[in-house]
Design an enzyme around this catalytic site. Sequence first.
Site, mmCIF file in Angstrom:
data_model
loop_
_atom_site.group_PDB
_atom_site.id
_atom_site.type_symbol
_atom_site.label_atom_id
_atom_site.label_comp_id
_atom_site.label_asym_id
_atom_site.label_seq_id
_atom_site.Cartn_x
_atom_site.Cartn_y
_atom_site.Cartn_z
ATOM 1 N N HIS A 1 47.042 -8.857 1.242
ATOM 2 C CA HIS A 1 47.487 -10.243 1.204
ATOM 3 C C HIS A 1 48.539 -10.346 0.097
ATOM 4 O O HIS A 1 48.196 -10.342 -1.084
ATOM 5 C CB HIS A 1 46.324 -11.196 0.943
ATOM 6 C CG HIS A 1 46.625 -12.610 1.312
ATOM 7 N ND1 HIS A 1 45.912 -13.682 0.863
ATOM 8 C CD2 HIS A 1 47.593 -13.138 2.104
ATOM 9 C CE1 HIS A 1 46.403 -14.799 1.354
ATOM 10 N NE2 HIS A 1 47.428 -14.491 2.116
ATOM 11 N N HIS B 1 41.702 -13.733 11.472
ATOM 12 C CA HIS B 1 42.760 -14.034 10.501
ATOM 13 C C HIS B 1 42.622 -13.088 9.309
ATOM 14 O O HIS B 1 41.507 -12.865 8.817
ATOM 15 C CB HIS B 1 42.621 -15.485 10.026
ATOM 16 C CG HIS B 1 43.487 -15.830 8.850
ATOM 17 N ND1 HIS B 1 44.860 -15.813 8.890
ATOM 18 C CD2 HIS B 1 43.166 -16.216 7.583
ATOM 19 C CE1 HIS B 1 45.348 -16.166 7.723
ATOM 20 N NE2 HIS B 1 44.347 -16.409 6.904
ATOM 21 N N ARG C 1 -5.572 0.226 2.081
ATOM 22 C CA ARG C 1 -6.269 -0.900 1.464
ATOM 23 C C ARG C 1 -5.362 -1.545 0.426
ATOM 24 O O ARG C 1 -4.595 -0.869 -0.258
ATOM 25 C CB ARG C 1 -7.607 -0.486 0.847
ATOM 26 C CG ARG C 1 -7.574 0.609 -0.196
ATOM 27 C CD ARG C 1 -8.990 1.035 -0.578
ATOM 28 N NE ARG C 1 -9.697 1.617 0.566
ATOM 29 C CZ ARG C 1 -10.670 0.989 1.216
ATOM 30 N NH1 ARG C 1 -11.057 -0.217 0.863
ATOM 31 N NH2 ARG C 1 -11.261 1.584 2.239
ATOM 32 N N ASP D 1 0.853 -1.197 0.000
ATOM 33 C CA ASP D 1 0.000 0.000 0.000
ATOM 34 C C ASP D 1 0.885 1.243 0.000
ATOM 35 O O ASP D 1 0.951 1.989 0.974
ATOM 36 C CB ASP D 1 -0.916 -0.037 1.229
ATOM 37 C CG ASP D 1 -1.786 1.204 1.338
ATOM 38 O OD1 ASP D 1 -2.122 1.785 0.282
ATOM 39 O OD2 ASP D 1 -2.109 1.607 2.474
ATOM 40 N N GLU E 1 -3.286 4.300 1.192
ATOM 41 C CA GLU E 1 -4.746 4.382 1.084
ATOM 42 C C GLU E 1 -5.433 3.456 2.076
ATOM 43 O O GLU E 1 -6.664 3.365 2.092
ATOM 44 C CB GLU E 1 -5.173 4.022 -0.348
ATOM 45 C CG GLU E 1 -4.634 4.988 -1.396
ATOM 46 C CD GLU E 1 -4.903 4.517 -2.823
ATOM 47 O OE1 GLU E 1 -5.337 3.341 -2.973
ATOM 48 O OE2 GLU E 1 -4.705 5.299 -3.761
ATOM 49 N N ASP F 1 -2.801 -8.824 -3.917
ATOM 50 C CA ASP F 1 -1.647 -8.296 -3.185
ATOM 51 C C ASP F 1 -1.429 -9.065 -1.889
ATOM 52 O O ASP F 1 -0.293 -9.373 -1.506
ATOM 53 C CB ASP F 1 -1.837 -6.816 -2.872
ATOM 54 C CG ASP F 1 -1.760 -5.948 -4.112
ATOM 55 O OD1 ASP F 1 -1.084 -6.356 -5.070
ATOM 56 O OD2 ASP F 1 -2.378 -4.871 -4.115
#
Length: 1290
Positions: free
Chosen positions: A380, A335, A171, A165, A169, A176
């Site tokens: 790394h 780590h 509703r 909604d 509104e 839905d």
Amino acid sequence: MAGAASPCANGCGPGAPSDAEVLHLCRSLEVGTVMTLFYSKKSQRPERKTFQVKLETRQITWSRGADKIEGAIDIREIKEIRPGKTSRDFDRYQEDPAFRPDQSHCFVILYGMEFRLKTLSLQATSEDEVNMWIKGLTWLMEDTLQAPTPLQIERWLRKQFYSVDRNREDRISAKDLKNMLSQVNYRVPNMRFLRERLTDLEQRSGDITYGQFAQLYRSLMYSAQKTMDLPFLEASTLRAGERPELCRVSLPEFQQFLLDYQGELWAVDRLQVQEFMLSFLRDPLREIEEPYFFLDEFVTFLFSKENSVWNSQLDAVCPDTMNNPLSHYWISSSHNTYLTGDQFSSESSLEAYARCLRMGCRCIELDCWDGPDGMPVIYHGHTLTTKIKFSDVLHTIKEHAFVASEYPVILSIEDHCSIAQQRNMAQYFKKVLGDTLLTKPVEISADGLPSPNQLKRKILIKHKKLAEGSAYEEVPTSMMYSENDISNSIKNGILYLEDPVNHEWYPHYFVLTSSKIYYSEETSSDQGNEDEEEPKEVSSSTELHSNEKWFHGKLGAGRDGRHIAERLLTEYCIETGAPDGSFLVRESETFVGDYTLSFWRNGKVQHCRIHSRQDAGTPKFFLTDNLVFDSLYDLITHYQQVPLRCNEFEMRLSEPVPQTNAHESKEWYHASLTRAQAEHMLMRVPRDGAFLVRKRNEPNSYAISFRAEGKIKHCRVQQEGQTVMLGNSEFDSLVDLISYYEKHPLYRKMKLRYPINEEALEKIGTAEPDYGALYEGRNPGFYVEANPMPTFKCAVKALFDYKAQREDELTFIKSAIIQNVEKQEGGWWRGDYGGKKQLWFPSNYVEEMVNPVALEPEREHLDENSPLGDLLRGVLDVPACQIAIRPEGKNNRLFVFSISMASVAHWSLDVAADSQEELQDWVKKIREVAQTADARLTEGKIMERRKKIALELSELVVYCRPVPFDEEKIGTERACYRDMSSFPETKAEKYVNKAKGKKFLQYNRLQLSRIYPKGQRLDSSNYDPLPMWICGSQLVALNFQTPDKPMQMNQALFMTGRHCGYVLQPSTMRDEAFDPFDKSSLRGLEPCAISIEVLGARHLPKNGRGIVCPFVEIEVAGAEYDSTKQKTEFVVDNGLNPVWPAKPFHFQISNPEFAFLRFVVYEEDMFSDQNFLAQATFPVKGLKTGYRAVPLKNNYSEDLELASLLIKIDIFPAKENGDLSPFSGTSLRERGSDASGQLFHGRAREGSFESRYQQPFEDFRISQEHLADHFDSRERRAPRRTRVNGDNRL
């Protein structure tokens, strides 16, 4: 991975705001302000938007205008709020003079449910506005998390309703609602199901309001779970029927429940119970002297966090337990802390340090390499991971080190720097960290390490230290050189291999060592640039409509098209409850070049002509002359947002009606193909991802036939009205289904990739079918009268660890690759692993690997210790390789070289690079290695064994002095508490076992040890920390960014003490007689027995498109002799409120001080595979008893919204009257174990497996039944107030 850190990085003012100030802040945030949003994507420029807080749903939303919300975040997901320009989002625009905001006008919100947090980087109009947002959000964060469960449910319901909604509104349509319930994991079989329940709520037609939706939710939750065996429920249901509001649980009844069933001693005070009920309900209308629960509210309480199985008293830090030496604690350790993903191409990030520290991690790693301007960088080494500045890392550590915990932080320095840069490191340590840096011993004459209390708010350096009197010298390293460590590789990076089927080039990660070339399975080439956005290809605007589901093309000639459109709309809208405005577009039958818009309104189909005309050679489209569009797509999109207007009505186009037969023109579809024909076609395409779709004989039924893991498989697709079903996943059409699984895995990791038809077979099919893809080795004869085919020899991958029970069996760990497998009958196969040849192993512990395509000559001899670990696809021996550059390139790739081997005729591997420079460098280095392989390996070992240390850096090392591990020093005067050793997991496994575990524990009582993942874990996976912990290792370093079981166990271990990062090891482990692997060595520790029933669950998360079919695995993890697991049945199609049949699970625990109770919720998919949904892991010592909620977490150990299990749990002492009962848990389990062992060891080398081992199996079953009976009888005898560790206070 929730921690206990304060949300605001630099504090949030002198104190908590007053009630009046809170009210003013909330009103101001609800009204909202206009701020500038800085995006994480480089392609998006900063934009001004309106930001507001929606108090009803506890969300921050933003939008350009008042109508459409563009984005939202849940306040419950916010982890931190930082003032200033403290995110990379601002850095992207430093060179743009238009976007240089004042530091004091900016702030950053960090949020998310994963390790790597998302950012909302904002520029306000003033410093006061920034302070308002930070102060208001900080209060809302705490208030949102502390809200009682009924209020959290109310906010969740509104969030779900408003997501549909959007125009507020009040509703929504029935369609839905059906879709919404599907999104929250609830199967609505049809629209009639909803209409019947909405009738009960006096809703007979039209849309549904929020109030009706909320009442429907409560009705669905209670009606589904009222069958559970719970106190008050059975008698009350008989009185109240389906109306829980007609029956109440009074204050005295609730008090008695807390005392009799839950063992809550605080409930003897009725005033406390009254206050508890009032705070839970938080309803002004119910603030009466004797509050009560309605039945559905009582059930909601049972599932709530307020009724958690975890004793929250253990969350508090107990300072008295922080006085032992550091070596007596488990210390939360990370780590490669800087990484956010894998070990070879992910981003190095300052945020990773901040996240780990705020999660309570107390030992973090800095991998330092020489950088520009004399200062190191952190990444790394020798990989594609990005680099960050050493100085920036120190500032981040200083800012976040003591937010979550005031106990000491250890910096583990992996130093690859020159002497000059080491000196600069030392200078910056002192300059940035200041007084927090520990530079001298706490006690000069101490005979052990200091305690956490003595080291509060101190930072310790772990680094190699020089001998006394040296300015600098070479010192031996404790690391053995290994060419299989990616940091020792000569070159690595992304190169490309050609797919032999579609001839596309896909990225693979290549590693060149001193003797071999390793390459991975297909990978992503841009993991280090996750913020980059790929430009999307845009079709011509005149063709955009052709792929939209609302475009149906030409439906028929004359008026047939009109009739077909009316039928499609009518059937779709009536069956699905689709709203007014549902529509489709078709080609006009009357006017060439025009289209017709057909839509649903007031139960009828109406039609509207879409005109077209040429304007300067460009087509234009319109409904009315005064509003013209460049494309049909633009026209429809407009009227989905702006209402169609005429004299009679105004209406937006809402829901597109999908095409029903669009699949018939697709290249993958076969209208008349048998299963056998499909299999024969796929046998000629030996590539995973090859697929086709065929019509089955049954009405409205299809099948997807595909190849995965070297085998041909099938799955059924069913058309149910307007919905296409695959398992329990719903799609609008078959085309949508295939499109979805081309982007997402259909089976394990396999995506649909190669559509197969006769034309495709002519191009890519092999001449000979691959019968091995269809017929397993256990059934080799595919013609009845044919001679048996020879037994297949294949490779398999271990699904679990297995320890040999006899001399002729293999021992292996999870993910091990077993070669040259011979499949035998009776459930046992033979194979080669770890240097042992053709030994037995259980077939149900492994899965067969994909049949290797003849690309890699050494594929069948893959190196299990390769630097790529589980990612390995192939390996080549460099001295045997011949390299040739292909000047002409190949298949649209310009920079290609070929690798061939003289020993393998007619074989070569074509490899592509991104540039000429990259190609030349790879070729040069491979050729160099081929000539000097042996010499390079020797040189590497020599160089790695010696390392120079700067005096200035050495002087900063006080307690954490890494030295090579010397087993001979343990327990002697030569052992020094300041010395420590580090071990990769593979080396640690040599000490954390029955043979040496006790000795290693003795070492750890005095000195620190750090254990870290082996270098082959390039995917950043983790090892099992439990054996390391029980042997006393304090610094068990894990990849915090990886959401796996080891990290979940780590979070569970450190959940006590508010994730302060230090947990005192049990006193048992300081007993000299204690052996970690021998339960008979336990002294002064009473074993316990646990009985658990899983009753139900609520709000389980979804996994993909379908409704889940959940089951629960219950595991006791801890000492080797205690670890075991059991599981429930699965519930079909319900993740919102499933209920399980009553079935008690029994566990015997000898060492409860080192035991965890773990719940994992899985779903069983259509292939009978189990997929992770949620988990919860707790130390056994902190469990409550009775009817308890188990709040569930995701794989990152973040709390899932409202998700929980409801269990009945009882914990008993395992001994009765000082002696073990002949039918006690211990004796019965041992008898059961003996029977199980007979069953396990007595497998048939020949003859019938079933007939020879029926009796041991029967003995095992009878023992298990005795054990269950024993628990039932004890439960009847035991008082209801059974508890563990004292008061079960909430």
